[in-house]
Design an enzyme around this catalytic site. Structure first.
Site, PDB file in Angstrom:
ATOM      1  N   TRP A 163       0.841  -1.199   0.000  1.00  0.00           N
ATOM      2  CA  TRP A 163       0.000   0.000   0.000  1.00  0.00           C
ATOM      3  C   TRP A 163       0.879   1.254   0.000  1.00  0.00           C
ATOM      4  O   TRP A 163       0.542   2.265  -0.612  1.00  0.00           O
ATOM      5  CB  TRP A 163      -0.905  -0.018   1.240  1.00  0.00           C
ATOM      6  CG  TRP A 163      -1.755   1.217   1.401  1.00  0.00           C
ATOM      7  CD1 TRP A 163      -3.006   1.421   0.906  1.00  0.00           C
ATOM      8  CD2 TRP A 163      -1.402   2.422   2.102  1.00  0.00           C
ATOM      9  NE1 TRP A 163      -3.455   2.668   1.252  1.00  0.00           N
ATOM     10  CE2 TRP A 163      -2.496   3.301   1.989  1.00  0.00           C
ATOM     11  CE3 TRP A 163      -0.289   2.838   2.823  1.00  0.00           C
ATOM     12  CZ2 TRP A 163      -2.498   4.563   2.564  1.00  0.00           C
ATOM     13  CZ3 TRP A 163      -0.289   4.097   3.393  1.00  0.00           C
ATOM     14  CH2 TRP A 163      -1.382   4.946   3.256  1.00  0.00           C
ATOM     15  N   HIS A 164       2.035   1.175   0.692  1.00  0.00           N
ATOM     16  CA  HIS A 164       2.896   2.347   0.799  1.00  0.00           C
ATOM     17  C   HIS A 164       3.564   2.703  -0.530  1.00  0.00           C
ATOM     18  O   HIS A 164       3.918   3.857  -0.741  1.00  0.00           O
ATOM     19  CB  HIS A 164       3.970   2.118   1.866  1.00  0.00           C
ATOM     20  CG  HIS A 164       3.432   2.250   3.255  1.00  0.00           C
ATOM     21  ND1 HIS A 164       2.820   1.206   3.902  1.00  0.00           N
ATOM     22  CD2 HIS A 164       3.392   3.294   4.106  1.00  0.00           C
ATOM     23  CE1 HIS A 164       2.428   1.616   5.098  1.00  0.00           C
ATOM     24  NE2 HIS A 164       2.760   2.867   5.253  1.00  0.00           N
ATOM     25  N   GLY A 165       3.774   1.734  -1.374  1.00  0.00           N
ATOM     26  CA  GLY A 165       4.392   2.079  -2.646  1.00  0.00           C
ATOM     27  C   GLY A 165       4.724   0.853  -3.463  1.00  0.00           C
ATOM     28  O   GLY A 165       4.837  -0.256  -2.938  1.00  0.00           O
ATOM     29  N   PHE A 179       2.315   8.464  -0.883  1.00  0.00           N
ATOM     30  CA  PHE A 179       1.583   7.197  -0.835  1.00  0.00           C
ATOM     31  C   PHE A 179       0.127   7.428  -1.204  1.00  0.00           C
ATOM     32  O   PHE A 179      -0.660   6.562  -1.222  1.00  0.00           O
ATOM     33  CB  PHE A 179       1.691   6.556   0.556  1.00  0.00           C
ATOM     34  CG  PHE A 179       3.135   6.403   1.005  1.00  0.00           C
ATOM     35  CD1 PHE A 179       4.104   6.010   0.103  1.00  0.00           C
ATOM     36  CD2 PHE A 179       3.505   6.660   2.303  1.00  0.00           C
ATOM     37  CE1 PHE A 179       5.427   5.880   0.499  1.00  0.00           C
ATOM     38  CE2 PHE A 179       4.820   6.527   2.714  1.00  0.00           C
ATOM     39  CZ  PHE A 179       5.783   6.141   1.806  1.00  0.00           C
TER      40      PHE A 179
END
Lengths: 305, 486
Positions: free
Chosen positions: B325-327, B486
């Site tokens: 989800w962060h990247g 993000f």
């Protein structure tokens, strides 16, 4: 609610007070030595140099990349190098020169590549400093967007007036100082120095700014009315940095070639070997300065033919 | 428009005055003002992406209503999956397309087929992961019939795009935020003062702690090949405080700003670096995301009901997805997997809920055991952050192996060692204040209230001065928040 707003304003009052005091305090001794102060001399050159003249307009690639004495010797024109710092913004550089352009002047405009992208043509912190430290009356040249850009730097600028190091123990830079320029406006104090290590610039980011070309065309019209000639050229640029932004530079060249402007030289012609760079991808060593000056003289001569 | 920018310092008072003085008689006008302000706030980044936000909002609003009025389960399912696929589709295109394309090409090249990955040149819209998750939680809650679909479009749009939380959370739930949006709001003096205090503390964390730490964290990570072990170790510690100051600072400003408008947002941080184990850390770090994954992924997967094997599988799934989800980078996935590994023993031994309360509650100092546990957890966290910050996996591995070289005990070599010392002292002071206030919502919530007004004001002015001095020593332009990417 009113109590909240009143108490908040009262609590925060010292902040704007300190900032406003900082803004109106005189220029600090350190700032008085900065290279931006050279604009006073450069403006004086623009007003007082006799015709026939060739005026170079650009950022630090112009002042760190030309030997005006050679230009004078080879072309017989009186050179004026107005270049100081790219982050003043090409728009301000143009507006600052326009009223002093005289009939018969040749103006060579050499924006840096970053000026064609995003809104870097409008200037940054250096623009704010040139207005507040050097000549506040020049604020008349700024449009709303430029004013908006410089506002965000004002708190830092105002607070810098309270820094003790602005007043004592000032060591003047031998490269970035008001005294680093020769009588034509070229930076020359680094000519005997060894090159410094630095990292090439990464790929130029952001969208192409078409307004920049339109602004140059408007500038061209204005100075043509005055009987002067505008030529647009390319900055000296380190080969490694050039390769990182080759597509962006090609875009600039294409747009310039499709404009109504008179272009001299090509971008690739002014791509300089890494060994000729001094301390940034736009600053040349003495040998680089001579090489680049020779190229520009050739281009000016071929244009004259 | 960043929270730490002059533009926001002008924007916020204008919206505040309009909200309480012009539109205060009518809730609909207040919400409309919040919506317009929020879209303006978002458009300041890139007005083109405003249409994406509008489309996403309209889609979820419409599909939720369709689900509510659907006459049979198949119809409900259709609208539900339409929303899920489109929402995740946008996220996939903007955030993950290039990653999957490149990873596919790399896999193929390992197998002997050389193919050029298809790459798309798109800018990641700010906050897309946050507002997509807002929308998803809403749509899932409607589908599961936990809540009723919102009929008032403005109210729903404010829920998705309320400017304090729009670009970096907290990730709100319809059950928590929508009732507040629909309820008449009265100005409360103490609440507003509290909001301002939290904004001040958030700015301190961001400008004084995070931005200062960033200078040396960047030096270490960007030139790790030339640095000795002790410099890299310090660089990792600086990044650990940078990311905490940056993100929790953002969350404090968001919560404080929302409180000025009479709205309480979900708490996002609760002193995570005082955690005694990794499970506690994840109950205290980015709480709104952790709880989102717990409610919408971990529990639907079976949670911890199906024995050890299922617990382990589900733990890995949520941590890896959380990392992703962060990247779109293997570093984030590894960071997630590492955290799953760290938490695994407590999941298997079912000791993951041993430390629920804040450490040393009601006491000034921790016990030796608590201190040891905190230090151990903190060390594991630093180790994991190296993967989070590194450019790629090999960069992270080299960074770690260079830390554990013989030069670990040599003198650190940063550009400005005097400033390094100043920042280390600032970090110690900051952590002392955090420790003192660890039982409160944020560290200075009640910290200064114990003292008389003059001392309290001196304390606030010291914080303000520290913020301004940090701005003075910076490059002048405000620094972006890490979580915006993000």
């Amino acid at each position: 609610m009113k109590k909240f707003i009143f108490k908040t304003l009262l609590f925060l009052l010292p902040i704007p007070t300190i900032i406003i005091c900082g803004l109106v305090m005189p220029t600090t001794p350190r700032a008085s030595k900065s290279l931006l102060m050279a604009s006073i001399n450069k403006n004086s050159l623009l007003r007082n140099t006799q015709s026939p003249r060739v005026i170079f307009v650009g950022g630090s690639n112009t002042c760190f990349g030309l030997n005006s004495q050679t230009v004078y010797s080879k072309l017989g024109l009186n050179p004026i190098n107005t270049g100081i710092h790219a982050l003043i913004g090409i728009k301000y550089m143009i507006d600052n020169t326009v009223e002093n352009i005289k009939k018969g002047d040749i103006v060579v405009l050499i924006p840096e590549y970053g000026h064609y992208y995003r809104n870097l043509d409008e200037g940054s912190e250096e623009l704010m400093r040139i207005i507040f430290d050097v000549d506040f009356s020049n604020i008349k040249y700024l449009d709303i967007q430029q004013l908006f850009n410089i506002v965000s730097f004002l708190p830092k600028y105002a607070l810098s007036k309270y820094k003790i190091t602005e007043y004592i123990n000032i060591q003047e830079s031998d490269v970035y100082s008001v005294n680093s320029f020769n009588k034509y406006g070229d930076t020359y104090t680094h000519w005997g120095k060894k090159p410094e290590r630095f990292i090439p610039f990464p790929t130029i980011s952001g969208d192409f700014n078409y307004e920049v070309i339109k602004y140059f065309e408007k500038y061209n019209e204005e100075i043509t009315k005055k009987g002067a000639v505008l030529l647009v050229s390319f900055p000296c640029y380190q080969a490694s940095s050039f390769k990182n932004s080759i597509n962006q530079i090609k875009k600039i060249e294409d747009e310039l070639n499709h404009s109504k402007l008179n272009i001299i030289g090509t971008a690739k012609r002014y791509m300089m070997p890494d060994s000729m760079m001094f301390n940034t991808p736009y600053h040349l060593t003495k040998s680089g300065v001579e090489f680049r000056t020779a190229l520009l003289i050739e281009d000016l001569k071929s244009r004259a033919k | 428009m960043l929270f730490n920018s002059l533009q926001f310092a002008i924007f916020l008072p204008i919206v505040f005055v309009l909200y309480w003085f012009v539109t205060n008689k009518n809730l609909s006008f207040q919400n409309l003002l919040l919506l317009i302000s929020s879209y303006f706030f978002y458009a300041c980044w890139d007005w083109r992406f405003m249409f994406l936000l509008m489309f996403s909002t309209l889609l979820d609003y419409f599909t939720a209503l369709q689900m509510q009025y659907a006459t049979n389960q198949n119809e409900r399912k259709f609208w539900f999956w339409l929303s899920i696929v489109v929402n995740l589709g946008f996220l996939g295109i903007f955030k993950y397309f290039n990653f999957f394309s490149e990873s596919f090409a790399n896999t193929m090249s390992y197998l002997g087929w050389q193919i050029n990955p298809l790459m798309i040149k798109v800018v990641l819209p700010v906050g897309i992961s946050f507002y997509t998750f807002h929308g998803l939680s809403y749509v899932i809650d409607i589908y599961k019939q936990r809540i009723q679909a919102e009929k008032n479009f403005v109210d729903y749009a404010v829920f998705v795009s309320f400017f304090p939380l729009l670009v970096a959370g907290p990730i709100e739930r319809a059950t928590h935020l929508l009732p507040q949006i629909k309820k008449e709001r009265k100005f409360e003096y103490l609440r507003a003062v509290d909001g301002l205090r939290q904004i001040l503390w958030g700015l301190f964390k961001k400008v004084v702690i995070a931005d200062k730490c960033a200078i040396f964290a960047n030096q270490a990570f960007n030139n790790s090949g030339d640095m000795n072990g002790s410099t890299l170790f310090l660089g990792a510690i600086f990044f650990t405080f940078q990311i905490y100051g940056d993100f929790s600072g953002y969350s404090d400003i968001a919560l404080g700003t929302a409180r000025l408008f009479g709205i309480d947002l979900l708490r996002n941080f609760a002193y995570p670096y005082f955690s005694r184990d990794i499970a506690e850390f994840w109950r205290r770090w980015h709480i709104s995301l952790s709880s989102w994954f717990k409610d919408y992924l971990y529990f639907p997967l079976g949670g911890s009901k199906g024995g050890n094997w299922m617990r382990i599988r589900n733990t890995f799934i949520i941590f890896i997805v959380s990392g992703f989800w962060h990247g779109a980078n293997w570093t984030f996935i590894t960071w997630g997997a590492l955290n799953a590994l760290f938490i695994l023993p407590s999941v298997v031994l079912q000791t993951n809920r041993n430390n629920i309360d804040i450490v040393a509650k009601g006491r000034s100092l921790p016990t030796i055991t608590e201190l040891t546990q905190m230090l151990l957890t903190f060390t594991l966290t630093i180790f994991a952050w190296i993967f989070f910050r590194a450019e790629n996996i090999s960069h992270a591995l080299n960074y770690i192996s260079d830390i554990f070289s013989s030069s670990l005990f040599s003198t650190p070599k940063f550009d400005d060692m005097r400033q390094v010392l100043v920042i280390l002292i600032l970090i110690v002071l900051f952590m002392l204040i955090e420790w003192t206030g660890r039982e409160d919502l944020y560290a200075i919530e009640k910290f200064a209230l114990k003292y008389k007004r003059s001392i309290r004001y001196i304390f606030y002015y010291i914080i303000i001065s520290a913020i301004f001095i940090s701005i003075l020593l910076s490059t002048g332009k405000e620094q972006q928040f890490i979580y915006f990417q993000f």
